[in-house]
Write an enzyme that holds these catalytic residues in place. Sequence first.
Site, mmCIF file in Angstrom:
data_model
loop_
_atom_site.group_PDB
_atom_site.id
_atom_site.type_symbol
_atom_site.label_atom_id
_atom_site.label_comp_id
_atom_site.label_asym_id
_atom_site.label_seq_id
_atom_site.Cartn_x
_atom_site.Cartn_y
_atom_site.Cartn_z
ATOM 1 N N HIS A 272 0.906 -1.255 0.150
ATOM 2 C CA HIS A 272 -0.016 -0.152 0.013
ATOM 3 C C HIS A 272 0.904 1.318 -0.053
ATOM 4 O O HIS A 272 2.142 1.360 0.789
ATOM 5 C CB HIS A 272 -0.624 0.020 1.273
ATOM 6 C CG HIS A 272 -2.171 0.909 1.139
ATOM 7 N ND1 HIS A 272 -1.980 2.147 1.284
ATOM 8 C CD2 HIS A 272 -3.293 0.658 0.694
ATOM 9 C CE1 HIS A 272 -3.384 2.745 1.194
ATOM 10 N NE2 HIS A 272 -3.874 2.045 0.736
ATOM 11 N N ASP B 207 -7.787 -5.162 -0.167
ATOM 12 C CA ASP B 207 -8.459 -6.345 -1.230
ATOM 13 C C ASP B 207 -8.135 -7.721 -0.982
ATOM 14 O O ASP B 207 -8.453 -8.631 -1.644
ATOM 15 C CB ASP B 207 -7.760 -5.855 -2.273
ATOM 16 C CG ASP B 207 -8.231 -4.347 -2.706
ATOM 17 O OD1 ASP B 207 -7.546 -3.425 -2.986
ATOM 18 O OD2 ASP B 207 -9.456 -4.280 -2.909
#
Length: 431
Positions: A308, A366
Site C-alpha cells: 500500500h 483487497d
Amino acid sequence: MADTTRTATLTIDGQTYDLPMHSPSVGPDVIDITKLYGQAGVFTHDPGFTSTSSCESSITYIDGIKGELLHRGYPIDQLAEKSHYLEVCYLLLYGELPSAAELETFESTITRHTMIHEQMHNFFRGFRRDAHPMATMVGVVGAMSAFYHDSTDITDERQREIASHRLIAKMPTIAAMAYKYSIGQPFVYPRNDLSYAANFLRMCFAVPAEEYVVDPVLERAMDRIFTLHADHEQNASTSTVRLASSSGANPFACIAAGIACLWGPAHGGANQACLEMLKEIGSVDRIPEYIARAKDKDDPFRLMGFGHRVYKNFDPRAKVMKQSADEVLELLGVENNPLLQVAKELERIAVNDAYFIEKKLFPNVDFYSGIILEAMGFPTSMFTPIFAVSRTVGWISQWKEQLADPAMKIGRPRQLYMGETLRDYVEIEDR
Ligand code: SDX
C-alpha cells in the site's frame, strides 16, 4: 486554510526563498509551494504524488505507520463494529454522526431514490452480455447526466445534494443490473422495505421464479464490506474525481471517471486480481514459487492484495475483513475453503519474509474481501463493482468538499519536459 506555523527556506544558486508551512489537526506539516514557480521559476517534481498534499480535507485521516483510519475522527474498527453503511455515509457527507431522526430521514431519502429512470434499462441492452460489469457501470453512470438534468448544476447546493443522494442510492441498483444482464437474468427492482445491503443482495440474487429471503449473516457481511471501502483520503480514484470536478464537470461525469480509475488492478481491481491469483496458486505447497516470483525484479508478477502507498505496517481494514472472512465462511459452512487456507498461509509466510518486511508489504483491504465475496456467491467480475458501490459516498463527499473550498481552482500540473527543443519543419523530400 490550516494555521501557518513555520517557514521553510529553500536555497537555489545562493538565492533563498521562504515558503510558508501549514500544520494539520493531525499528521505531517505541509510546505505551501503555490508561489514557488512565480518566485523562483522552478517546479517541484513528484510523479505518483508520493510526497504531495493535493488539497485540504476534513473527511478521512490515515496514519500509515500506526495503521490508523479515521472517518471524521472515528476509527474504522469502531465504525465497522458499531455503525452501519448508511450511517457512515451520513457521517462522511455531513461531518457528524446523525441523531435518530436525522438518520431516519436520510435512510428514507436514500431508499426512495434507488430506482433508475426506466429508459436507462435500454442502455444495458446495448452492451455485450460478456462485457465486464465495470465497463457497464462507467457507461451507465456517465449517462445519468443525460437523465437527471435537475441535479447537474454544481453551483446550486440543493442540486449538489440531490445528485449526491441519487448516486449513493442508485449505484447498487446499477451494479446489480450490470450483474443480472451479464448472466442473462431479468433485472430485479429495489424494495423499500429492505436495508441498503439487503436490497443489493436481493437485486443480485433474486429470480422471479421464487421468493428470495436475505440471510442476515450475509446482509451484515455485505454492509460491513460497504463500510470498510467507503472512503480513503486522496487515493487514485478520489483524486480523479477531484480533478474532473475542478473543471466544473457534472457529478455523474466525475463519478464515472472515478469508477474508470478504480477499475485498475493496482487499485480497486486488486480484489478481483487477488482472488484470481489465489486460484492460480491453488494450494499452499505452491506458495513459495509465487513468493519467489514476487521478489524477482525480472518478473512483473506482484502479490495482489499486498502492499500500500500509505500503510507501512498493516491496513486496519484488512484486519476487520479477515475477522469477517472467518465469521462468514464458518456460518456458511465453508470454513475449510481452500482459498482461505492458501490466503492465510500466504499471509503468514509473507509477513515473516525479510523481503516483504523490508518492502513493508502486507495484506491490504483487497486481500480478504474477495474470499468473502466469492463465498457469498459473487463472481470475481463483481468484486470491483462492489468496491465502486461503496466508494461512491467517499467520492461524493470529497467532491462536495472541493466545490465548497474557496481555494479550489482547476487542477493543472506542469511537467519535467525531456523532449526535443525548437526545430524547423522538414519537407518530406528532405527527410
Ligand atoms: C487500494 O491509495 C489507496 O488508499 C488505495 C486503496 C483505497 O482504499 O482507495 O487502499 C485501495 O488500491 C489498495 C491497493 C490494492 N492494490 C494491490 O493490492 C496491487 C498490488 N500492490 C502493488 O501494486 C502496490 O503495492 C501498490 C500499487 C498498492 C502501491 O504501490 P507503490 O506505493 O507505488 O509502491 P511501489 O510500486 O513503488 O513498490 C515499492 C516496492 C517496489 O520494489 P522496488 O522497486 O522498491 O524494488 O515494493 C514492491 C515494488 O516492486 N512491491 C511489491 C508489491 N507492491 C510493491 N512487490 C511484490 N508484490 C507487491 N504487491
